[in-house]
Scaffold this motif. Structure first.
Motif, PDB file in Angstrom:
ATOM      1  N   VAL A  84     -11.165   8.859  -5.689  1.00  0.00           N
ATOM      2  CA  VAL A  84     -10.254   9.984  -5.858  1.00  0.00           C
ATOM      3  C   VAL A  84     -10.260  10.392  -7.322  1.00  0.00           C
ATOM      4  O   VAL A  84     -10.138   9.562  -8.220  1.00  0.00           O
ATOM      5  N   ILE A  85     -10.433  11.698  -7.541  1.00  0.00           N
ATOM      6  CA  ILE A  85     -10.412  12.302  -8.872  1.00  0.00           C
ATOM      7  C   ILE A  85      -9.194  13.212  -8.925  1.00  0.00           C
ATOM      8  O   ILE A  85      -8.946  13.980  -7.999  1.00  0.00           O
ATOM      9  N   TRP A  86      -8.427  13.157 -10.024  1.00  0.00           N
ATOM     10  CA  TRP A  86      -7.258  14.030 -10.086  1.00  0.00           C
ATOM     11  C   TRP A  86      -6.998  14.543 -11.498  1.00  0.00           C
ATOM     12  O   TRP A  86      -7.400  13.949 -12.489  1.00  0.00           O
ATOM     13  N   ASP A  87      -6.326  15.681 -11.538  1.00  0.00           N
ATOM     14  CA  ASP A  87      -5.902  16.334 -12.770  1.00  0.00           C
ATOM     15  C   ASP A  87      -4.696  15.574 -13.308  1.00  0.00           C
ATOM     16  O   ASP A  87      -3.608  15.639 -12.748  1.00  0.00           O
ATOM     17  N   GLN A  88      -4.882  14.862 -14.420  1.00  0.00           N
ATOM     18  CA  GLN A  88      -3.816  14.029 -14.961  1.00  0.00           C
ATOM     19  C   GLN A  88      -2.756  14.842 -15.717  1.00  0.00           C
ATOM     20  O   GLN A  88      -1.629  14.390 -15.880  1.00  0.00           O
ATOM     21  N   LEU A  89      -3.130  16.037 -16.194  1.00  0.00           N
ATOM     22  CA  LEU A  89      -2.175  16.836 -16.957  1.00  0.00           C
ATOM     23  C   LEU A  89      -1.187  17.549 -16.040  1.00  0.00           C
ATOM     24  O   LEU A  89      -0.029  17.747 -16.411  1.00  0.00           O
ATOM     25  N   GLY A  90      -1.646  17.913 -14.851  1.00  0.00           N
ATOM     26  CA  GLY A  90      -0.822  18.735 -13.964  1.00  0.00           C
ATOM     27  C   GLY A  90      -0.237  18.021 -12.776  1.00  0.00           C
ATOM     28  O   GLY A  90       0.385  18.655 -11.919  1.00  0.00           O
ATOM     29  N   THR A  91      -0.435  16.705 -12.683  1.00  0.00           N
ATOM     30  CA  THR A  91       0.147  15.935 -11.583  1.00  0.00           C
ATOM     31  C   THR A  91       0.747  14.643 -12.124  1.00  0.00           C
ATOM     32  O   THR A  91       0.378  14.175 -13.198  1.00  0.00           O
ATOM     33  N   VAL A  92       1.664  14.082 -11.356  1.00  0.00           N
ATOM     34  CA  VAL A  92       2.073  12.686 -11.532  1.00  0.00           C
ATOM     35  C   VAL A  92       1.710  11.956 -10.252  1.00  0.00           C
ATOM     36  O   VAL A  92       1.623  12.557  -9.179  1.00  0.00           O
ATOM     37  N   HIS A  93       1.469  10.649 -10.367  1.00  0.00           N
ATOM     38  CA  HIS A  93       1.095   9.885  -9.183  1.00  0.00           C
ATOM     39  C   HIS A  93       1.912   8.597  -9.105  1.00  0.00           C
ATOM     40  O   HIS A  93       2.478   8.137 -10.103  1.00  0.00           O
ATOM     41  N   ALA A  94       1.981   8.043  -7.917  1.00  0.00           N
ATOM     42  CA  ALA A  94       2.740   6.820  -7.655  1.00  0.00           C
ATOM     43  C   ALA A  94       2.027   6.045  -6.559  1.00  0.00           C
ATOM     44  O   ALA A  94       1.150   6.574  -5.866  1.00  0.00           O
ATOM     45  N   LYS A  95       2.394   4.770  -6.405  1.00  0.00           N
ATOM     46  CA  LYS A  95       1.777   3.920  -5.384  1.00  0.00           C
ATOM     47  C   LYS A  95       2.830   3.400  -4.415  1.00  0.00           C
ATOM     48  O   LYS A  95       3.861   2.865  -4.834  1.00  0.00           O
ATOM     49  N   GLN A  96       2.547   3.541  -3.116  1.00  0.00           N
ATOM     50  CA  GLN A  96       3.417   2.991  -2.090  1.00  0.00           C
ATOM     51  C   GLN A  96       3.229   1.476  -1.997  1.00  0.00           C
ATOM     52  O   GLN A  96       2.137   0.958  -2.247  1.00  0.00           O
ATOM     53  N   PRO A  97       4.284   0.727  -1.644  1.00  0.00           N
ATOM     54  CA  PRO A  97       4.138  -0.725  -1.491  1.00  0.00           C
ATOM     55  C   PRO A  97       3.297  -1.083  -0.265  1.00  0.00           C
ATOM     56  O   PRO A  97       3.078  -0.253   0.622  1.00  0.00           O
ATOM     57  N   PHE A  98       2.828  -2.327  -0.238  1.00  0.00           N
ATOM     58  CA  PHE A  98       2.060  -2.812   0.908  1.00  0.00           C
ATOM     59  C   PHE A  98       2.308  -4.303   1.053  1.00  0.00           C
ATOM     60  O   PHE A  98       2.937  -4.950   0.195  1.00  0.00           O
ATOM     61  N   ASP A  99       1.825  -4.884   2.147  1.00  0.00           N
ATOM     62  CA  ASP A  99       2.019  -6.294   2.435  1.00  0.00           C
ATOM     63  C   ASP A  99       1.311  -7.145   1.379  1.00  0.00           C
ATOM     64  O   ASP A  99       0.074  -7.080   1.257  1.00  0.00           O
ATOM     65  N   PRO A 100       2.030  -7.946   0.597  1.00  0.00           N
ATOM     66  CA  PRO A 100       1.382  -8.719  -0.469  1.00  0.00           C
ATOM     67  C   PRO A 100       0.408  -9.772   0.052  1.00  0.00           C
ATOM     68  O   PRO A 100      -0.392 -10.308  -0.727  1.00  0.00           O
ATOM     69  N   ALA A 101       0.452 -10.072   1.356  1.00  0.00           N
ATOM     70  CA  ALA A 101      -0.501 -11.028   1.913  1.00  0.00           C
ATOM     71  C   ALA A 101      -1.881 -10.395   2.088  1.00  0.00           C
ATOM     72  O   ALA A 101      -2.867 -11.118   2.324  1.00  0.00           O
ATOM     73  N   GLU A 102      -1.962  -9.076   1.994  1.00  0.00           N
ATOM     74  CA  GLU A 102      -3.243  -8.387   2.144  1.00  0.00           C
ATOM     75  C   GLU A 102      -3.845  -8.078   0.778  1.00  0.00           C
ATOM     76  O   GLU A 102      -3.157  -8.101  -0.247  1.00  0.00           O
TER      77      GLU A 102
END
Length: 299
Positions: free
Chosen positions: A257-275
């Motif tokens: 994934v390529i994204w425009d860092q100046l014009g967007t903000v991004h975040a990460k959803q949680p997931f199962d830590p066992a994976e």
């Protein structure tokens, strides 16, 4: 190369047929630039998996890739490549990150030369889901404001600081606040873990303006008192994550994934830590520290 907008998404397109190495022609790199300017987030699929050297060379076609400055968490032979994972092997953390939520941010906002384009590749992803990356359009936030509010925001400056949980792994000589005054020419790309920038950024390629703040790395608006700063930041950041401005990317192994860092903000959803979730990332930065702030008269 085929570029297809993601159906029903506020932003983003899927790209097939990209050549993920550093030896692409100028015409192809400009084609990718144009797609990025139009869609802000590109999902590359159907390509040959690049080596670490090819991944780094590909990112370098879109600006200078600085070293991370990390003493742990980066690739041992290529400090420019960040390893993002939740893995611990033999009591040692592999890369940076964990399975929890990671708040809204844009990479390197705490440095004098801020991020231009992000490149994130999925090596392993949780089989049961989770770990999605969210992208919110901050150009759209600026464009939704009244002319009066835009003019007001152009007068503010914001302090950004590294607050992502791995401050202690940054090389000591790279820590501290950087001034963007007359000494800018002496700053190295990797300098500083705290910098003051204008609140409004302008994309030098397109002229579009964005509200350049985040929940993770923005400390305060330095031109306002603490309470007024917090109130205004919370009001502006309530935009992040709204469906009409946001694309949620569900990863497949091999996705880049390529994204425009100046014009967007991004975040990460949680997931199962066992994976297992293992990614590699590089970030290009602007050549000119003043480039994103060299704006015309506020509209």
């Amino acid at each position: 190369m085929d570029v297809t907008p993601i159906p029903g998404a506020a932003l983003g397109a899927v790209v097939h047929g990209a050549h993920v190495t550093g030896d692409m022609g100028e015409a192809r790199s400009e084609e990718i630039w144009a797609a990025l300017d139009a869609h802000l987030v590109l999902v590359l699929r159907g390509h040959e998996p690049p080596s670490y050297e090819e991944f780094l060379a590909f990112g370098s076609r879109f600006g200078h890739i600085p070293k991370t400055g990390l003493t742990s968490g980066a690739h041992p032979d290529h400090n420019e490549i960040l390893i993002v994972s939740n893995l611990v092997e033999d009591g040692r953390k592999i890369g940076v990150g964990n399975a929890g939520w990671m708040g809204w941010h844009t990479d390197y906002s705490f440095r004098p030369r801020v991020a231009q384009v992000g490149f994130l590749e999925a090596l392993e992803v949780p089989s049961s889901g989770g770990g999605e990356t969210l992208f919110t359009d901050m150009y759209a936030l600026y464009e939704s404001l009244s002319p009066e509010d835009r003019a007001r925001l152009h007068s503010y400056r914001v302090r950004h600081a590294l607050r992502t949980g791995y401050e202690e792994t940054i090389e000591e000589e790279l820590q501290g606040e950087v001034s963007l005054g007359e000494s800018t020419a002496r700053n190295q790309p990797e300098d500083g873990t705290s910098t003051v920038h204008p609140l409004i950024a302008r994309n030098p390629r397109t002229g579009r303006r964005s509200v350049y703040i985040s929940t993770l790395n923005t400390e305060r608006i330095v031109d306002l008192g603490p309470e007024d700063s917090r109130t205004l930041l919370d009001e502006l950041l309530s935009h992040a994550g709204k469906p009409e401005y946001t694309y949620a990317h569900t990863w497949r192994p091999g996705d880049i994934v390529i994204w425009d860092q100046l014009g967007t903000v991004h975040a990460k959803q949680p997931f199962d830590p066992a994976e297992r979730r293992v990614m590699r990332q590089v970030v290009s930065i602007f050549d000119d520290p003043a480039g994103p702030w060299r704006a015309e008269v506020a509209a």
